[in-house]
Design an enzyme around this catalytic site. Structure first.
Site, PDB file in Angstrom:
ATOM      1  N   TYR A 202      53.840  43.771  52.011  1.00  0.00           N
ATOM      2  CA  TYR A 202      53.660  44.474  50.746  1.00  0.00           C
ATOM      3  C   TYR A 202      54.931  44.282  49.919  1.00  0.00           C
ATOM      4  CZ  TYR A 202      52.544  48.218  47.449  1.00  0.00           C
ATOM      5  OH  TYR A 202      52.267  48.945  46.317  1.00  0.00           O
ATOM      6  N   HIS A 208      52.571  40.176  38.575  1.00  0.00           N
ATOM      7  CA  HIS A 208      51.386  39.357  38.815  1.00  0.00           C
ATOM      8  C   HIS A 208      51.392  38.258  37.753  1.00  0.00           C
ATOM      9  CE1 HIS A 208      46.891  38.763  39.532  1.00  0.00           C
ATOM     10  NE2 HIS A 208      47.134  38.075  38.446  1.00  0.00           N
ATOM     11  N   ARG A 291      36.422  30.743  38.357  1.00  0.00           N
ATOM     12  CA  ARG A 291      35.591  31.069  37.196  1.00  0.00           C
ATOM     13  C   ARG A 291      36.491  31.298  35.984  1.00  0.00           C
ATOM     14  NH1 ARG A 291      37.367  36.226  36.804  1.00  0.00           N
ATOM     15  NH2 ARG A 291      37.733  37.299  38.765  1.00  0.00           N
TER      16      ARG A 291
END
Ligand code: ADP
Length: 448
Positions: A202, A208, A291
């Site tokens: 973690y 991100h 996608r």
């Protein structure tokens, strides 16, 4: 090129795809549930076919109904958008079996990347850096504890079939591991019908950062730079920007090239996103989405490339319209996700839109299927609009975003516009200094 494309989706993304088709001279077929008979995607498409009752399982996830609709309408190709069936390899295969073109990657690649354990193995083989963790699934708490002892606590237990942050638990120490692991497995089983889990270190305060990629299916590939999606609540993205305030041009070019080579080696076809955590100057692969992403417009804004058009071109067997050398990154773009939710409690707030006015002006884009009098159905995702602004600098984009949010009128349902307005006034956000933990901390301090 295709004559007719069926859009197997709803809401803003169905409109987004319709727009790209229209500009390419392609006719569109909308599919819809009975709850969406009055939806904007139905109104704008050349043809519309009802595929079932409101529940997504019976309509937007109903494979036989969608295939029948494509056959009745004689569509040449199907675009799945994001969510729903977009990462369903079996659906992609069925589409291809019916001699309809699937606007997406090879089903094998969808399958491979859909299993996150398999995805990590593939990424490692392609030379991408991984978050330290178990080499494959962990079956028992004892196995998990052995891995955790090696990599050190806290660790994260994650679902192999995961998505949307479900089946994910942070484990602070060995004592709490067995019960938290059991909870993660139960959640994964309920959400995905698969309780396979694995362990990852973690990371403390990562960002991100994800790279947009495109492949031609024959070993040709490009990257379109990164998006910073660190602003998250419950592991769900709230606001995204490109470029990342944490990277400079050299870092972008270096990591972009590593990612591009990986995609080329895979012989990947179509649009994809490689997601990484970024901490202390290092990237760690977490997953690949096979996608189009919700946040794709920020990439479109800084590159000037229409990603849906590229998807359609590649699916039709045409080459990518740009080479890596031709890709230019200019300026800064920010996207705010606007949900029909209470901005404080996040409780969904469907219902009738009594007044709607979208902001406009230079470098302001609103992707939304709302209109005055529209009734937001309670059955689907709460995302109702995306506001994307562009500026030649991050500061210019921020000033424009503030102005555009002020201008946005959505009356009737509660929306997260006030939340976005507050976020962009926070000094840490203005400075671009935020990790994936920042928003939750900020929300907690506001509530206190
Ligand atoms: P999902 O597919 O469920 O969205 P991801 O693997 O994409 O799951 O992770 C979603 C988010 O969870 C990440 O953007 C990040 O905020 C957090 N996360 C995932 N893995 C880790 C990790 N090893 N350490 C810290 N945070 C993580």
């Amino acid at each position: 090129m295709f004559g007719k494309v069926l859009i197997a989706n709803r809401g803003e993304i169905a409109l987004r795809i319709h727009r790209a088709c229209r500009e390419m001279g392609i006719r569109t077929v909308a599919v819809h549930s009975t709850a969406d008979a009055d939806a904007m995607h139905v109104r704008l498409a050349d043809e519309a076919i009802c595929i079932g009752p409101p529940s997504a399982t019976d309509s937007y996830l109903n494979i036989p109904a969608i295939i029948s609709a494509a056959e009745i309408a004689q569509a040449d190709a199907i675009h799945p958008g994001y969510g729903f069936l977009s990462e369903n390899a079996r659906f992609a295969e069925i589409v291809e079996k019916h001699k309809i073109v699937w606007i997406g990657p090879d089903p094998e690649h969808i399958r491979k990347m859909g299993d996150k354990v398999e995805a990590k193995r593939t990424a490692a083989a392609l030379g991408l850096p991984l978050v330290p963790g178990s080499d494959g699934p962990v079956n028992t708490p004892e196995e998990a504890i052995a891995v955790a002892n090696e990599i050190g606590y806290p660790v994260l237990v994650k679902a192999a079939s995961g998505g949307g942050g479900r089946g994910m638990k942070v484990i602070p120490d060995a004592a709490s591991l067995p019960s938290l692991m059991a909870q993660a497995k139960a959640e994964a089983k309920a959400a995905f019908g698969d309780d396979t889990v694995y362990i990852e270190k973690y990371l403390n305060e990562p960002r991100h950062i994800e790279f947009q990629v495109f492949g031609d299916g024959k070993g040709g590939a490009i990257h379109l730079g990164e998006r910073d999606c660190s602003l998250q609540r419950r592991h769900q993205k709230v606001l995204e920007e490109a470029p990342s305030p944490a990277l400079n041009g050299d870092q972008r070019a270096e990591m972009g090239e590593i990612v591009r080579q990986a995609v080329a080696k895979l012989k990947y076809r179509g649009a994809g996103t490689m997601e990484f955590l970024y901490e202390d100057g290092k990237f760690y692969f977490i997953e690949m989405n096979t996608r189009l992403q919700v946040e794709h417009p920020v990439t479109e804004a800084v590159t000037g490339i229409d990603l849906v058009r590229e998807q359609i071109r590649v699916a039709a067997g045409l080459p990518l319209s740009v080479t890596q050398e031709q890709v230019r990154f200019e300026g800064h773009a920010i996207e705010c996700r606007i949900n029909a939710e209470d901005p404080l409690t996040f409780a969904p707030s469907p219902g009738r839109v009594t007044d709607f006015h979208a902001p406009g002006g230079l470098h302001v884009r609103v992707d939304s299927a709302l209109y005055d009098g529209y009734r937001i159905p309670p059955y689907y995702d709460s995302l109702i609009a995306k506001l994307i602004v562009y500026g030649s600098t991050r500061n210019e984009a921020l000033m424009r975003l503030r102005r555009a949010l002020e201008e946005f009128v959505i009356h009737g349902p509660k929306t997260t516009i006030p939340l976005q307005q507050a976020i962009i006034e926070a000094p840490e956000f203005i400075d671009g200094e935020y990790s994936i933990k920042w928003l939750e901390r900020w929300l907690a301090s506001r509530a206190a």
